[in-house]
Design a protein around this motif. Structure first.
Motif, PDB file in Angstrom:
ATOM      1  N   THR A 280       0.837  -1.202   0.000  1.00 50.75           N
ATOM      2  CA  THR A 280       0.000   0.000   0.000  1.00 50.75           C
ATOM      3  C   THR A 280       0.869   1.248   0.000  1.00 50.75           C
ATOM      4  O   THR A 280       0.596   2.208  -0.730  1.00 50.75           O
ATOM      5  CB  THR A 280      -0.942   0.007   1.223  1.00 50.75           C
ATOM      6  N   ARG A 281       1.928   1.251   0.796  1.00 52.41           N
ATOM      7  CA  ARG A 281       2.829   2.412   0.838  1.00 52.41           C
ATOM      8  C   ARG A 281       3.487   2.630  -0.522  1.00 52.41           C
ATOM      9  O   ARG A 281       3.580   3.758  -0.999  1.00 52.41           O
ATOM     10  CB  ARG A 281       3.885   2.231   1.920  1.00 52.41           C
ATOM     11  N   LYS A 282       3.915   1.546  -1.169  1.00 50.94           N
ATOM     12  CA  LYS A 282       4.514   1.667  -2.508  1.00 50.94           C
ATOM     13  C   LYS A 282       3.500   2.237  -3.489  1.00 50.94           C
ATOM     14  O   LYS A 282       3.853   3.048  -4.353  1.00 50.94           O
ATOM     15  CB  LYS A 282       5.020   0.308  -2.991  1.00 50.94           C
ATOM     16  N   TRP A 283       2.239   1.822  -3.374  1.00 50.42           N
ATOM     17  CA  TRP A 283       1.197   2.339  -4.258  1.00 50.42           C
ATOM     18  C   TRP A 283       1.019   3.839  -4.049  1.00 50.42           C
ATOM     19  O   TRP A 283       0.933   4.596  -5.004  1.00 50.42           O
ATOM     20  CB  TRP A 283      -0.118   1.594  -4.006  1.00 50.42           C
ATOM     21  N   TYR A 284       0.956   4.273  -2.779  1.00 53.84           N
ATOM     22  CA  TYR A 284       0.816   5.706  -2.493  1.00 53.84           C
ATOM     23  C   TYR A 284       2.016   6.489  -3.020  1.00 53.84           C
ATOM     24  O   TYR A 284       1.852   7.585  -3.549  1.00 53.84           O
ATOM     25  CB  TYR A 284       0.642   5.950  -0.986  1.00 53.84           C
ATOM     26  N   LEU A 285       3.217   5.943  -2.878  1.00 55.71           N
ATOM     27  CA  LEU A 285       4.406   6.624  -3.402  1.00 55.71           C
ATOM     28  C   LEU A 285       4.331   6.770  -4.914  1.00 55.71           C
ATOM     29  O   LEU A 285       4.781   7.778  -5.472  1.00 55.71           O
ATOM     30  CB  LEU A 285       5.673   5.863  -3.009  1.00 55.71           C
ATOM     31  N   SER A 286       3.744   5.786  -5.588  1.00 55.21           N
ATOM     32  CA  SER A 286       3.653   5.858  -7.050  1.00 55.21           C
ATOM     33  C   SER A 286       2.532   6.793  -7.520  1.00 55.21           C
ATOM     34  O   SER A 286       2.609   7.344  -8.613  1.00 55.21           O
ATOM     35  CB  SER A 286       3.434   4.458  -7.637  1.00 55.21           C
ATOM     36  N   LYS A 287       1.501   6.979  -6.715  1.00 52.04           N
ATOM     37  CA  LYS A 287       0.341   7.788  -7.108  1.00 52.04           C
ATOM     38  C   LYS A 287       0.452   9.255  -6.735  1.00 52.04           C
ATOM     39  O   LYS A 287      -0.132  10.112  -7.383  1.00 52.04           O
ATOM     40  CB  LYS A 287      -0.948   7.230  -6.482  1.00 52.04           C
ATOM     41  N   PHE A 288       1.177   9.548  -5.661  1.00 53.28           N
ATOM     42  CA  PHE A 288       1.236  10.916  -5.150  1.00 53.28           C
ATOM     43  C   PHE A 288       2.685  11.388  -5.105  1.00 53.28           C
ATOM     44  O   PHE A 288       3.500  10.841  -4.375  1.00 53.28           O
ATOM     45  CB  PHE A 288       0.629  10.996  -3.739  1.00 53.28           C
ATOM     46  N   GLU A 289       2.972  12.432  -5.885  1.00 51.50           N
ATOM     47  CA  GLU A 289       4.330  12.973  -5.910  1.00 51.50           C
ATOM     48  C   GLU A 289       4.740  13.552  -4.565  1.00 51.50           C
ATOM     49  O   GLU A 289       5.899  13.498  -4.186  1.00 51.50           O
ATOM     50  CB  GLU A 289       4.439  14.058  -6.980  1.00 51.50           C
ATOM     51  N   LYS A 290       3.784  14.122  -3.851  1.00 49.82           N
ATOM     52  CA  LYS A 290       4.091  14.789  -2.580  1.00 49.82           C
ATOM     53  C   LYS A 290       3.770  13.915  -1.370  1.00 49.82           C
ATOM     54  O   LYS A 290       3.500  14.419  -0.286  1.00 49.82           O
ATOM     55  CB  LYS A 290       3.327  16.099  -2.483  1.00 49.82           C
ATOM     56  N   PHE A 291       3.822  12.609  -1.553  1.00 54.24           N
ATOM     57  CA  PHE A 291       3.586  11.725  -0.417  1.00 54.24           C
ATOM     58  C   PHE A 291       4.765  11.841   0.539  1.00 54.24           C
ATOM     59  O   PHE A 291       5.917  11.738   0.131  1.00 54.24           O
ATOM     60  CB  PHE A 291       3.434  10.265  -0.879  1.00 54.24           C
ATOM     61  N   PRO A 292       4.496  12.085   1.833  1.00 51.24           N
ATOM     62  CA  PRO A 292       5.591  12.279   2.799  1.00 51.24           C
ATOM     63  C   PRO A 292       6.436  11.008   2.976  1.00 51.24           C
ATOM     64  O   PRO A 292       5.903   9.947   3.274  1.00 51.24           O
ATOM     65  CB  PRO A 292       4.881  12.653   4.100  1.00 51.24           C
ATOM     66  N   MET A 293       7.728  11.135   2.793  1.00 51.48           N
ATOM     67  CA  MET A 293       8.639   9.989   2.871  1.00 51.48           C
ATOM     68  C   MET A 293       8.784   9.455   4.298  1.00 51.48           C
ATOM     69  O   MET A 293       9.151   8.301   4.485  1.00 51.48           O
ATOM     70  CB  MET A 293      10.016  10.366   2.310  1.00 51.48           C
ATOM     71  N   ASN A 294       8.503  10.289   5.302  1.00 52.82           N
ATOM     72  CA  ASN A 294       8.653   9.835   6.690  1.00 52.82           C
ATOM     73  C   ASN A 294       7.477   8.970   7.144  1.00 52.82           C
ATOM     74  O   ASN A 294       7.542   8.346   8.200  1.00 52.82           O
ATOM     75  CB  ASN A 294       8.820  11.027   7.633  1.00 52.82           C
ATOM     76  N   VAL A 295       6.392   8.900   6.370  1.00 49.11           N
ATOM     77  CA  VAL A 295       5.248   8.058   6.718  1.00 49.11           C
ATOM     78  C   VAL A 295       5.604   6.616   6.393  1.00 49.11           C
ATOM     79  O   VAL A 295       5.910   6.280   5.254  1.00 49.11           O
ATOM     80  CB  VAL A 295       3.974   8.505   5.965  1.00 49.11           C
ATOM     81  N   LYS A 296       5.586   5.781   7.416  1.00 44.36           N
ATOM     82  CA  LYS A 296       5.956   4.365   7.265  1.00 44.36           C
ATOM     83  C   LYS A 296       4.750   3.557   6.804  1.00 44.36           C
ATOM     84  O   LYS A 296       3.647   4.079   6.629  1.00 44.36           O
ATOM     85  CB  LYS A 296       6.498   3.812   8.587  1.00 44.36           C
ATOM     86  N   ALA A 297       4.927   2.254   6.644  1.00 38.40           N
ATOM     87  CA  ALA A 297       3.864   1.381   6.149  1.00 38.40           C
ATOM     88  C   ALA A 297       2.862   1.043   7.256  1.00 38.40           C
ATOM     89  O   ALA A 297       1.662   1.277   7.134  1.00 38.40           O
ATOM     90  CB  ALA A 297       4.442   0.119   5.560  1.00 38.40           C
TER      91      ALA A 297
END
Length: 166
Positions: free
Chosen positions: A143-160
């Motif tokens: 799910t985290r990988k999906w959010y990273l691929s869909k949202f350019e501004k997804f916060p990198m510090n948010v864990k799975a």
């Protein structure tokens, strides 16, 4: 009891992004039924055996309660993201623990099963909790990988699933 709470929550709170096929629904319901039957059967097998040397009932009730409340709350937050109608716009969830992990509802679901394992203290319940933990860790990572691929501004510090760790 645990299964009934999840089923009620699924029926009345969850909002899905698409329709669920009958075959998928049968597999999910069958897995819940079989798991429930195995837990009950396993508890029956332990009747008459000596009690465990350490009573984990109270910590189990606490974990279970925190898990059920946290899972419900985060599913409630997720249900508020879904718009009514044909628009299928995806959003980054906010509130609760969503600022720390993308799947806090999985974290709290894991707490429910570990609470149940602490209460029953059988090998099967601990194995089931462990299996659930690893399964949801994998799903949250995807799910985290999906959010990273869909949202350019997804916060990198948010864990799975586990704040600050995974």
């Amino acid at each position: 009891m645990v299964i009934y709470l999840f089923i009620l929550q699924s029926c009345f709170l969850h909002k899905y992004s698409g329709e669920m096929g009958l075959d998928t629904m049968i597999v999910i319901l069958s897995s819940y039924f079989i798991s429930s039957a195995l837990v009950i059967f396993n508890q029956h097998l332990t009747m008459g055996l000596p009690e465990p040397p350490i009573d984990l009932t109270n910590p189990g009730i606490l974990l279970f309660s925190i898990g059920i409340i946290g899972n419900f709350y985060h599913h409630y937050l997720l249900s508020k993201l879904r718009s009514q109608g044909p628009n299928k716009e995806y959003k980054i969830p906010k509130g609760g623990l969503f600022g720390f992990v993308i799947c806090p509802h999985y974290l709290f679901e894991v707490l429910v099963f570990w609470g149940f394992a602490f209460i029953s203290q059988t090998l099967f319940s601990f194995a089931y909790a462990m299996g659930t933990t690893f399964y949801l860790l994998g799903r949250s990572s995807a799910t985290r990988k999906w959010y990273l691929s869909k949202f350019e501004k997804f916060p990198m510090n948010v864990k799975a699933m586990i704040p600050f760790l995974f």
